[in-house]
Design a protein around this motif. Structure first.
Motif, PDB file in Angstrom:
ATOM      1  N   HIS A   1     -41.029 -10.959 -15.926  1.00 16.34           N
ATOM      2  CA  HIS A   1     -41.757  -9.891 -16.409  1.00 16.34           C
ATOM      3  C   HIS A   1     -42.921  -9.511 -15.639  1.00 16.34           C
ATOM      4  N   LEU A   2     -43.584  -8.309 -15.720  1.00 15.29           N
ATOM      5  CA  LEU A   2     -44.568  -8.094 -15.313  1.00 15.29           C
ATOM      6  C   LEU A   2     -45.753  -8.856 -15.909  1.00 15.29           C
ATOM      7  N   CYS A   3     -46.789  -8.969 -15.150  1.00 16.88           N
ATOM      8  CA  CYS A   3     -47.979  -9.789 -15.919  1.00 16.88           C
ATOM      9  C   CYS A   3     -48.452  -9.127 -17.006  1.00 16.88           C
ATOM     10  N   ASP A   4     -48.457  -7.898 -17.515  1.00 16.59           N
ATOM     11  CA  ASP A   4     -48.801  -7.192 -18.605  1.00 16.59           C
ATOM     12  C   ASP A   4     -47.853  -7.444 -19.636  1.00 16.59           C
ATOM     13  N   GLY A   5     -46.791  -7.992 -19.453  1.00 19.50           N
ATOM     14  CA  GLY A   5     -45.613  -8.550 -20.433  1.00 19.50           C
ATOM     15  C   GLY A   5     -44.509  -7.605 -20.539  1.00 19.50           C
ATOM     16  N   ALA A   6     -44.228  -6.687 -19.710  1.00 21.25           N
ATOM     17  CA  ALA A   6     -43.347  -5.733 -19.856  1.00 21.25           C
ATOM     18  C   ALA A   6     -41.944  -6.463 -19.039  1.00 21.25           C
ATOM     19  N   GLN A   7     -40.778  -6.257 -19.653  1.00 18.55           N
ATOM     20  CA  GLN A   7     -39.626  -6.732 -18.975  1.00 18.55           C
ATOM     21  C   GLN A   7     -39.374  -6.017 -17.846  1.00 18.55           C
ATOM     22  N   ILE A   8     -38.889  -6.640 -16.776  1.00 16.45           N
ATOM     23  CA  ILE A   8     -38.419  -5.935 -15.456  1.00 16.45           C
ATOM     24  C   ILE A   8     -37.106  -5.809 -15.766  1.00 16.45           C
ATOM     25  N   ASP A   9     -36.539  -4.681 -15.969  1.00 18.79           N
ATOM     26  CA  ASP A   9     -35.083  -4.224 -16.225  1.00 18.79           C
ATOM     27  C   ASP A   9     -34.747  -2.903 -15.595  1.00 18.79           C
ATOM     28  N   HIS A  10     -33.523  -2.368 -15.903  1.00 21.01           N
ATOM     29  CA  HIS A  10     -33.025  -1.224 -15.085  1.00 21.01           C
ATOM     30  C   HIS A  10     -33.942   0.032 -15.830  1.00 21.01           C
ATOM     31  N   ALA A  11     -34.228   0.023 -16.962  1.00 21.12           N
ATOM     32  CA  ALA A  11     -35.107   1.032 -17.474  1.00 21.12           C
ATOM     33  C   ALA A  11     -36.488   0.974 -16.790  1.00 21.12           C
ATOM     34  N   LEU A  12     -37.132   0.176 -16.658  1.00 22.23           N
ATOM     35  CA  LEU A  12     -38.360   0.008 -16.003  1.00 22.23           C
ATOM     36  C   LEU A  12     -37.952   0.789 -14.490  1.00 22.23           C
ATOM     37  N   LEU A  13     -37.076   0.411 -13.782  1.00 25.74           N
ATOM     38  CA  LEU A  13     -36.705   0.898 -12.457  1.00 25.74           C
ATOM     39  C   LEU A  13     -36.300   2.444 -12.653  1.00 25.74           C
ATOM     40  N   GLN A  14     -35.858   2.650 -13.534  1.00 22.91           N
ATOM     41  CA  GLN A  14     -35.365   4.279 -13.809  1.00 22.91           C
ATOM     42  C   GLN A  14     -36.652   4.823 -14.122  1.00 22.91           C
ATOM     43  N   ARG A  15     -37.527   4.534 -14.697  1.00 27.84           N
ATOM     44  CA  ARG A  15     -38.871   5.357 -15.082  1.00 27.84           C
ATOM     45  C   ARG A  15     -39.461   5.290 -13.671  1.00 27.84           C
TER      46      ARG A  15
END
Length: 542
Positions: A478-492
């Motif tokens: 996860h990012l330190c703000d709690g967000a999951q590091i996933d393909h959706a994050l990469l796409q955005r």
């Protein structure tokens, strides 16, 4: 366009009398000058002598990585204990390389070669590897520039300014870095197979320059990159000996420094020095590629995921252990222990930010010289006096071989210990941006790219790219703000990148940003981590 650039760009027909066994798959007019029949014959004999064992070594790399992927850990070898515990030293270091306190590195294009040789550094490493995009045009232009540099008549004209070399005695000592064992040269086929890129780089340079450099007690000298084992070092020894025999040079005439920039190699430093003991003069802490190799080696180890790359500094325990073990190993054997790169470039128009950057450089160089390193690297001429002042103050003698660092006792676990830290959203986005910007420039023929006031080469892009892949393919990162590091994050992040870059056409390789985004997306989604970013990217150049 200069006359040299015009010569490089003009197509050249195949020679009427082709050398048996060799095919050039591209044609440029300068080939007649750079690749005469005798040079082609050297390439054929070298390929036939080395290629079978090169393939064996590359297969050994794949087997070792499979062992790591299955949960195995690197360690010191039992079968080479006698080498590590034996009392031996490398051959004496040539006078020209006795003092290497500041070295500068960069690509092999003419302006860089002239400025680097004139820079006041002790050594210039002309880089065919991580800071040169290996287009056929770049490779041949680089060889031609180095021939002119050795001859002393290299010049360059641009924007009304004339660049010329100082006399040889006022220049930095020239050291050439060929490509690593993993890279092919697709433009040169021997018996239908591509020659190793590093063999091409080394052999063509030696063919044209070895005798002249030897006559001046200047080598030739080389940096050897990305070795993973003593067997790979021994293969370089075979290649160098073959070239010396062919060119009529004394055995051991060509001297080398080896970059310790892979995690497996740090466990075989004694063995690498021993395999090259008649010609090696030192080892170098290739810190950026070493971090990349750590990530790649442990790509399937969820307990060894590194934080964002800005937090992976040389003060982290596993990197401090690597640096100090290298110093101890080299000085025990009478070899130089070279420090790492300062990639900063001047921050024009912001004096406060520039001074902060220089303060980081000073602190890093003070750490190196205090630890016992014999010299260091910089990427920009403006950093030469900064680094030199630190080394002059703390190392008034040519080197520090007497600093034996017998206090250093490094274990296997010290060298592989993971470091703590975080992954911020800004850190994730910076990895994406740097990888895309560097890759776009590389695809466009530029392998040395200024990004955020740092001079980046392939090593930084590799850290960014492998971190992204590992974060995506390791559960619950996860990012330190709690967000999951996933393909959706990469796409955005990829989708937002063009707006973040602004007018991409003003950036190096701006026309290929969309292609670089697509390639990073493809590589990041793949189930298997690509061994090197430059392997799939190489198919897209020329």
């Amino acid at each position: 366009m200069s006359a040299a650039a015009h010569a490089i760009a003009t197509p050249f027909p195949s020679p009427r009398r082709p050398t048996p066994g060799i095919t050039l798959t591209a044609g440029l007019s300068v080939q007649a000058e750079l690749l005469p029949p005798a040079a082609l014959a050297l390439l054929v004999s070298l390929h036939r002598a080395i290629e079978p064992e090169r393939q064996v070594r590359l297969a050994a790399r794949r087997r070792r990585q499979a062992f790591f992927d299955g949960g195995g850990l690197p360690d010191f070898r039992d079968d080479t204990r006698a080498i590590r515990e034996g009392q031996w030293q490398v051959a004496p270091i040539p006078q020209a390389l006795a003092d290497r306190r500041v070295e500068i590195t960069g690509p092999v294009e003419p302006k860089m070669v002239i400025n680097a040789l004139n820079s006041g550094a002790r050594v210039f490493m002309a880089d065919f590897e991580d800071s040169t995009s290996p287009t056929w045009k770049n490779l041949l232009a680089g060889q031609r520039a180095l021939i002119g540099a050795v001859r002393g008549d290299l010049t360059f004209d641009a924007a009304g300014k004339h660049y010329a070399l100082r006399p040889h005695e006022e220049q930095a000592v020239l050291v050439v870095r060929p490509r690593g064992w993993h890279l092919d040269e697709k433009h040169v086929l021997v018996d239908g197979a591509p020659i190793a890129g590093g063999l091409f780089d080394l052999a063509v340079f030696a063919f044209h320059n070895a005798r002249a450099l030897a006559a001046r007690d200047r080598g030739p000298y080389f940096y050897l990159p990305k070795l993973q084992s003593m067997e790979e070092a021994a293969l370089w020894e075979t290649a160098l000996s073959h070239i010396e025999a062919t060119l009529g040079l004394p055995q051991g005439q060509m001297k080398v420094t080896v970059l310790i920039e892979t995690l497996p190699a740090v466990f075989e430093m004694d063995e690498i020095l021993h395999a090259l003991r008649d010609r090696i003069v030192g080892l170098n802490c290739g810190r950026w590629d070493y971090i990349f190799s750590y990530i790649k080696t442990f790509r399937r180890h969820a307990d060894r995921v590194l934080p964002e790359r800005g937090q992976v500094t040389m003060n982290q325990p596993f990197l401090k252990a690597y640096s100090e073990l290298l110093i101890r190993t080299c000085h025990r054997r009478g070899a130089h222990a070279m420090g790492g790169m300062a990639a900063q470039i001047p921050i024009n128009g912001d004096e406060a930010a520039n001074e902060q950057a220089l303060a980081r450089v000073r602190a890093d160089k003070l750490r190196e010289v205090s630890a016992g390193h014999d010299g260091t690297w910089v990427a920009h001429p403006a950093l030469i006096p900064v680094a030199r002042a630190i080394f002059d103050e703390h190392m008034p003698q040519p080197h520090q071989h007497g600093v034996l660092r017998q206090d250093v006792a490094v274990t296997r676990d010290d060298l592989i210990r993971p470091c703590t830290g975080t992954i911020t959203r800004a850190g994730f986005e910076n990895n994406v941006e740097v990888c895309v910007r560097y890759l776009a420039a590389w695809l466009d023929g530029n392998g040395c790219v200024p990004i955020h006031w740092l001079m980046e080469d392939a090593a930084t892009a590799e850290i960014a790219r492998t971190q992204i892949w590992q974060w995506l393919h390791t559960p619950d990162v996860h990012l330190c703000d709690g967000a999951q590091i996933d393909h959706a994050l990469l796409q955005r992040t990829l989708a937002a990148l063009p707006a973040r870059l602004g007018d991409a056409q003003k950036l190096p390789g701006g026309a290929r940003v969309a292609e670089a985004i697509a390639l990073l997306d493809e590589l990041s989604r793949a189930d298997e981590l690509a061994e090197f970013l430059t392997l799939p990217a190489y198919a897209r150049i020329d």
